[in-house]
Scaffold this motif. Sequence first.
Motif, mmCIF file in Angstrom:
data_model
loop_
_atom_site.group_PDB
_atom_site.id
_atom_site.type_symbol
_atom_site.label_atom_id
_atom_site.label_comp_id
_atom_site.label_asym_id
_atom_site.label_seq_id
_atom_site.Cartn_x
_atom_site.Cartn_y
_atom_site.Cartn_z
ATOM 1 N N ARG A 195 -7.945 2.690 -0.065
ATOM 2 C CA ARG A 195 -8.988 2.336 -0.845
ATOM 3 C C ARG A 195 -9.337 3.391 -1.887
ATOM 4 N NH1 ARG A 195 -12.180 -2.091 0.231
ATOM 5 N NH2 ARG A 195 -13.114 -1.693 -1.969
ATOM 6 N N HIS A 196 -9.196 4.797 -1.343
ATOM 7 C CA HIS A 196 -9.738 5.655 -2.250
ATOM 8 C C HIS A 196 -8.595 6.692 -2.827
ATOM 9 C CE1 HIS A 196 -13.991 5.147 -0.771
ATOM 10 N NE2 HIS A 196 -13.085 4.933 0.306
ATOM 11 N N ILE A 197 -7.480 6.942 -2.007
ATOM 12 C CA ILE A 197 -6.326 7.908 -2.523
ATOM 13 C C ILE A 197 -5.212 7.161 -3.280
ATOM 14 C CG2 ILE A 197 -4.655 9.474 -1.723
ATOM 15 C CD1 ILE A 197 -6.279 10.064 0.658
ATOM 16 N N ARG A 198 -4.921 6.082 -2.796
ATOM 17 C CA ARG A 198 -3.852 5.540 -3.510
ATOM 18 C C ARG A 198 -4.010 4.989 -4.849
ATOM 19 N NH1 ARG A 198 -3.279 0.285 -4.980
ATOM 20 N NH2 ARG A 198 -5.288 -0.375 -3.896
ATOM 21 N N PRO A 199 -5.247 4.731 -5.427
ATOM 22 C CA PRO A 199 -5.425 4.136 -6.729
ATOM 23 C C PRO A 199 -5.526 5.279 -7.587
ATOM 24 C CG PRO A 199 -7.232 2.970 -5.551
ATOM 25 C CD PRO A 199 -6.453 3.934 -4.549
ATOM 26 N N THR A 200 -5.925 6.600 -6.934
ATOM 27 C CA THR A 200 -5.422 7.762 -7.952
ATOM 28 C C THR A 200 -4.158 8.235 -7.924
ATOM 29 O OG1 THR A 200 -7.975 8.303 -6.938
ATOM 30 C CG2 THR A 200 -6.450 10.205 -8.175
ATOM 31 N N VAL A 201 -3.235 7.942 -7.262
ATOM 32 C CA VAL A 201 -1.865 8.520 -7.171
ATOM 33 C C VAL A 201 -0.914 7.355 -7.721
ATOM 34 C CG1 VAL A 201 0.046 8.763 -5.673
ATOM 35 C CG2 VAL A 201 -2.217 9.315 -5.016
ATOM 36 N N THR A 202 -1.506 6.055 -7.832
ATOM 37 C CA THR A 202 -0.586 5.028 -8.333
ATOM 38 C C THR A 202 -0.056 5.114 -9.972
ATOM 39 O OG1 THR A 202 -1.554 3.247 -7.006
ATOM 40 C CG2 THR A 202 -0.446 2.730 -8.917
ATOM 41 N N PRO A 203 -1.104 5.746 -10.693
ATOM 42 C CA PRO A 203 -0.559 6.127 -12.231
ATOM 43 C C PRO A 203 0.522 6.811 -12.415
ATOM 44 C CG PRO A 203 -3.090 5.763 -12.076
ATOM 45 C CD PRO A 203 -2.532 5.679 -10.799
#
Length: 308
Positions: free
Chosen positions: A203-211
């Motif tokens: 919920r917190h780390i994945r969305p930042t890494v995805t781009p």
Amino acid sequence: MTAPPIAMTEPSLWRQSLGLLWRDKFAFVAVLFLLLVVFAALFGPTIFGQSATRINLAARNAPPMSMHLGWHYVLGADSLGRSILARIAVGTRNTMMVAGLSVIASLLIGSLLGFIAGYRADWTTGVIMRVADVLMSFPSLLLAMIVLYVLGAGIANLVLVLAITRIPIYLRTTRAEVLEIRERTFVVAAKVMGASPLRLVWRHIRPTVTPTLVTIATLEFAFVMLSESSLSFLGLGIQAPEFTWGAMVAQGQSYLGTAWWVAFWPGLAITLTAMSLNLVANWLRIVTDPVQRWRLEARSSSNGGGNE
């Protein structure tokens, strides 16, 4: 008193993204070309039917613009009289399928291992990173050639080899991103509030890494496609009667002096697709970077205000 800002709806977000894409004319043209490639991959075999494999010795090595043979021969014919346009359109499916499956597999496996290695600090991280170092110590194309020589050529083996050789790219990138993001305030706050490791990562780390991963995957798609073309050129890719753009270039190398178009057109398709993917990846990098996206949006707003 000014009214509170209204949250951007999804349609307006799409319009804004399309506006930013329109501002980058090279990326816009690249997207149009990639849409044409996708269309060919989906409907090429249906439109051209057996034209890509039908032998017509009367049209052997027919030059481009041989319209008297039909519009299928606008790009010429190969040594067996098969339409090059039809073969490029039909071969798009195999080329895109191999590259797409390889990129998806390496992205999923590499990012998963990268999240584990980045968030945990035990023996698991050491094992994962040592395996990645071993894979990266061999040139990817050389490793693919060795494995395909042992296992044999084929679509499944080709996808497997190309995916394995590209896993370290996603693994190391994801791990580096996670190591930096997990120390940020919002992640530390969520951890203090009792969030589980799985929730923190998802919920917190994945969305930042995805781009970042999406941008890398776009670039890797071009690299994997070129690798597949190289392996097919060496005879280690997809075997007849199936074919790809790289196999078409390999078949046309013997006729470069007399029928250059046999290898030129599929080679041009490879080049334009790789260039388009790189242009789109550069645009995605700009759009997903808040600083550079803000500059584009501000420039767009100022130009719009000046036109009013």
